[in-house]
Design a protein around this motif. Structure first.
Motif, PDB file in Angstrom:
ATOM      1  N   THR A 158      31.299 -15.419  18.886  1.00  0.00           N
ATOM      2  CA  THR A 158      30.934 -16.212  20.175  1.00  0.00           C
ATOM      3  C   THR A 158      31.909 -17.334  20.038  1.00  0.00           C
ATOM      4  N   ARG A 160      34.128 -20.449  22.122  1.00  0.00           N
ATOM      5  CA  ARG A 160      34.741 -20.967  23.470  1.00  0.00           C
ATOM      6  C   ARG A 160      36.121 -21.428  23.129  1.00  0.00           C
ATOM      7  N   HIS A 162      39.112 -23.791  25.028  1.00  0.00           N
ATOM      8  CA  HIS A 162      39.819 -24.668  25.579  1.00  0.00           C
ATOM      9  C   HIS A 162      41.304 -24.497  25.527  1.00  0.00           C
ATOM     10  N   ALA A 182      30.323 -21.038  19.081  1.00  0.00           N
ATOM     11  CA  ALA A 182      29.059 -21.433  19.810  1.00  0.00           C
ATOM     12  C   ALA A 182      27.756 -21.415  19.157  1.00  0.00           C
TER      13      ALA A 182
END
Length: 182
Positions: A158, A160, A162, A182
């Motif tokens: 998991t 993230r 950007h 995460a």
């Protein structure tokens, strides 16, 4: 020029995700110098890939960026199947992604000496964060993002993502990918 494997895998993805009939329609409706006859070891104009993706977007009603990202995820899974030795040294997504320029692309050049590959500069690599700068004359940050997502999915993590597009310089596009666990 672009490696034929990129074309053959794209056609395979279209057949699997949509249908062989849609793949044929895409090839028929796209003006191509060789009528879509690609070999994995050949080299073909990048513009033909752009034309194929544009035709597929029109036929499916999907956006070009979304199709390219989905293709990147598909392509990563194919790399896992075809070249498992390239992943042997990595235990998680960050270790693999941080080694693209130093290890993975070196192995690709052994197999395909004429391949014109983008660069992935690692600017930060900690247990929780990885920052890569992608640079390419082809501007395929959507493909890079799909490959990154495919890598993360492969390791079941998991993370993230950007994404920030940076100013181009001398015809080279740049995109910053900041990934955080995460």
């Amino acid at each position: 020029m672009m490696l034929g494997m990129v074309f053959t895998e794209f056609l395979e993805m279209v057949e699997q995700r949509y249908s062989p009939e849609l793949a044929d329609q895409m090839l028929t409706e796209t003006p191509l110098a060789n009528n879509g006859a690609y070999t994995a070891v050949g080299y073909y104009p990048f513009e033909e890939m752009q034309a194929l993706v544009a035709t597929l977007a029109r036929l499916t009603g999907s956006s070009v960026p979304m199709l390219i990202q989905v293709y990147g995820e598909h392509l990563f899974q194919r790399f896992v199947e075809l070249y498992p030795q390239m992943l042997e040294h990595c235990h998680d997504a960050f270790s693999l992604l941080a080694s693209v320029d130093g290890h993975v692309h070196q192995e690709v050049h052994k197999l395909y000496p004429q391949a014109q590959l983008p660069t992935f500069e690692t600017t930060e690599h900690t247990e929780q964060r990885l920052v890569l700068i992608y640079r390419s004359s082809r501007g395929l940050a959507d493909l890079a993002e799909g490959l990154i997502r495919g890598c993360i999915g492969h390791y079941g993590e998991t993370i993230r993502i950007h994404r920030e597009d940076l100013p181009a310089s001398d015809g080279i596009s740049a995109t910053r990918f900041e990934m955080t666990r995460a």
